[in-house]
Design a protein around this motif. Structure first.
Motif, mmCIF file in Angstrom:
data_model
loop_
_atom_site.group_PDB
_atom_site.id
_atom_site.type_symbol
_atom_site.label_atom_id
_atom_site.label_comp_id
_atom_site.label_asym_id
_atom_site.label_seq_id
_atom_site.Cartn_x
_atom_site.Cartn_y
_atom_site.Cartn_z
ATOM 1 N N UNK A 13 -58.052 -2.031 22.607
ATOM 2 C CA UNK A 13 -58.723 -1.256 21.568
ATOM 3 C C UNK A 13 -60.131 -0.896 21.973
ATOM 4 N N UNK A 14 -60.809 -1.801 22.701
ATOM 5 C CA UNK A 14 -62.169 -1.511 23.138
ATOM 6 C C UNK A 14 -62.210 -0.306 24.052
ATOM 7 N N UNK A 15 -61.262 -0.222 25.005
ATOM 8 C CA UNK A 15 -61.275 0.896 25.930
ATOM 9 C C UNK A 15 -61.041 2.212 25.207
ATOM 10 N N UNK A 16 -60.173 2.191 24.159
ATOM 11 C CA UNK A 16 -59.945 3.404 23.391
ATOM 12 C C UNK A 16 -61.199 3.825 22.651
ATOM 13 N N UNK A 17 -61.920 2.858 22.138
ATOM 14 C CA UNK A 17 -63.147 3.172 21.428
ATOM 15 C C UNK A 17 -64.191 3.770 22.338
ATOM 16 N N UNK A 18 -64.300 3.228 23.550
ATOM 17 C CA UNK A 18 -65.263 3.778 24.498
ATOM 18 C C UNK A 18 -64.885 5.181 24.905
ATOM 19 N N UNK A 19 -63.590 5.445 25.102
ATOM 20 C CA UNK A 19 -63.155 6.786 25.480
ATOM 21 C C UNK A 19 -63.480 7.793 24.397
ATOM 22 N N UNK A 20 -63.354 7.347 23.129
ATOM 23 C CA UNK A 20 -63.620 8.253 22.022
ATOM 24 C C UNK A 20 -65.085 8.642 21.949
ATOM 25 N N UNK A 21 -65.971 7.809 22.531
ATOM 26 C CA UNK A 21 -67.407 8.080 22.485
ATOM 27 C C UNK A 21 -67.878 8.997 23.618
ATOM 28 N N UNK A 22 -67.007 9.295 24.583
ATOM 29 C CA UNK A 22 -67.389 10.156 25.694
ATOM 30 C C UNK A 22 -67.513 11.588 25.190
ATOM 31 N N UNK A 23 -68.641 12.272 25.422
ATOM 32 C CA UNK A 23 -68.793 13.653 24.959
ATOM 33 C C UNK A 23 -67.717 14.553 25.564
ATOM 34 N N UNK A 24 -67.245 15.504 24.768
ATOM 35 C CA UNK A 24 -66.226 16.442 25.240
ATOM 36 C C UNK A 24 -66.762 17.269 26.398
ATOM 37 N N UNK A 25 -65.893 17.512 27.366
ATOM 38 C CA UNK A 25 -66.234 18.346 28.511
ATOM 39 C C UNK A 25 -65.131 19.368 28.742
ATOM 40 N N UNK A 26 -65.495 20.456 29.387
ATOM 41 C CA UNK A 26 -64.551 21.507 29.724
ATOM 42 C C UNK A 26 -63.544 21.018 30.761
ATOM 43 N N UNK A 27 -62.323 21.500 30.675
ATOM 44 C CA UNK A 27 -61.316 21.145 31.669
ATOM 45 C C UNK A 27 -61.695 21.717 33.042
ATOM 46 N N UNK A 28 -61.583 20.893 34.071
ATOM 47 C CA UNK A 28 -61.889 21.295 35.441
ATOM 48 C C UNK A 28 -60.577 21.515 36.186
ATOM 49 N N UNK A 29 -60.443 22.609 36.937
ATOM 50 C CA UNK A 29 -59.187 22.880 37.655
ATOM 51 C C UNK A 29 -58.809 21.737 38.592
ATOM 52 N N UNK A 30 -57.520 21.539 38.763
ATOM 53 C CA UNK A 30 -57.019 20.493 39.657
ATOM 54 C C UNK A 30 -57.578 20.685 41.067
ATOM 55 N N UNK A 31 -58.055 19.590 41.647
ATOM 56 C CA UNK A 31 -58.558 19.628 43.009
ATOM 57 C C UNK A 31 -60.004 20.037 43.148
ATOM 58 N N UNK A 32 -60.632 20.530 42.073
ATOM 59 C CA UNK A 32 -62.014 21.007 42.187
ATOM 60 C C UNK A 32 -63.021 19.864 42.149
ATOM 61 N N UNK A 33 -62.806 18.884 41.270
ATOM 62 C CA UNK A 33 -63.798 17.838 41.043
ATOM 63 C C UNK A 33 -64.107 17.044 42.312
ATOM 64 N N UNK A 34 -63.124 16.853 43.176
ATOM 65 C CA UNK A 34 -63.331 16.041 44.372
ATOM 66 C C UNK A 34 -64.269 16.644 45.388
ATOM 67 N N UNK A 35 -64.537 17.948 45.283
ATOM 68 C CA UNK A 35 -65.418 18.602 46.252
ATOM 69 C C UNK A 35 -66.571 19.326 45.557
ATOM 70 N N UNK A 36 -66.859 18.934 44.317
ATOM 71 C CA UNK A 36 -67.856 19.645 43.524
ATOM 72 C C UNK A 36 -69.169 18.883 43.442
ATOM 73 N N UNK A 37 -70.255 19.630 43.323
ATOM 74 C CA UNK A 37 -71.570 19.107 42.963
ATOM 75 C C UNK A 37 -71.809 19.482 41.507
ATOM 76 N N UNK A 38 -72.101 18.495 40.662
ATOM 77 C CA UNK A 38 -72.201 18.716 39.221
ATOM 78 C C UNK A 38 -73.587 18.364 38.716
ATOM 79 N N UNK A 39 -74.083 19.177 37.775
ATOM 80 C CA UNK A 39 -75.437 18.995 37.261
ATOM 81 C C UNK A 39 -75.441 19.142 35.747
#
Length: 223
Positions: free
Chosen positions: A1-27
């Motif tokens: 239950x704790x992990x679910x609660x923490x996940x619910x507190x994460x701010x919403x973010x836009x979906x990132x295309x598959x394979x992009x995040x591993x080679x991206x610089x994010x700011x």
């Protein structure tokens, strides 16, 4: 239950295309939300300075039982990064509507029938001004960005990270070279900008200028 609660507190973010995040610089972005008039927009080493936001000009023409309305807003800035040439940006955002207030019926968005919702000129390193155009496509967006490296495709992104449920409005924008994503502009919450880590520094600063222009569209995207 704790992990679910923490996940619910994460701010919403836009979906990132598959394979992009591993080679991206994010700011993370500052100055986007909450937005203050003429405040600089910054993310990572990039700063949209000398911000000049014009007042929103709006009018409505009565046409029988409904009104035809137009809203227009100019803005301009200079995107700078250390050891890179500046990018001067001048834009105009506009929307068209047809309808009445809540007592007179539904208001229709006619922007898609009237050309680009956003039209900008980007001047890089004293070169020629090149166009950025973004138009509505039903509930979505599509457009193009001309550059010294060719023409990129722009499109709206309606997905959330970690969810299959789409959003009714665009959560952000994707910049593509051919079929490859090279930049993402997340407009949720404070905002985030992601770049393909393989981009050269001069191309990236140009795309950063386009990203700043897209971040300035909050009011029009929500219409």
């Amino acid at each position: 239950m704790l992990s679910l609660g923490l996940a619910a507190c994460v701010p919403a973010q836009m979906r990132i295309p598959d394979g992009f995040a591993g080679q991206a610089d994010s700011f993370e972005v500052s100055g986007h939300s909450p937005r203050r008039f003429n405040e600089p927009v910054r993310f990572g080493p990039y700063s949209a300075l000398e911000m000049r936001e014009g007042s929103t000009f709006a009018w409505a023409i009565p046409l029988g039982v409904a009104d035809l309305g137009r809203r227009s807003r100019p803005f301009a800035f200079t995107l700078v990064a250390r050891e890179q040439a500046p990018v001067e940006v001048q834009c105009r955002a506009r929307t068209w509507t047809f309808g009445g207030d809540s007592d007179r019926g539904v208001e229709l968005d006619l922007t898609a029938l009237a050309g680009p919702m956003l039209a900008c000129g980007l001047r890089f390193d004293d070169g020629a001004a090149l166009p950025l155009e973004l138009a509505r496509d039903g509930t979505g967006f599509h457009g193009r960005l001309a550059s010294p490296w060719g023409v990129y495709t722009l499109r709206g992104v309606h997905g959330f990270a970690g969810s299959s449920i789409p959003s009714s409005v665009a959560n952000g924008f994707e910049v593509l070279r051919g079929q490859r994503s090279v930049a993402l502009v997340d407009r949720l919450n404070a905002g985030r900008v992601h770049f393909d880590g393989r981009l050269a520094a001069d191309e990236r600063v140009y795309l950063a200028a386009a990203a700043a222009a897209l971040l300035m569209l909050d009011e029009e995207v929500e219409l």
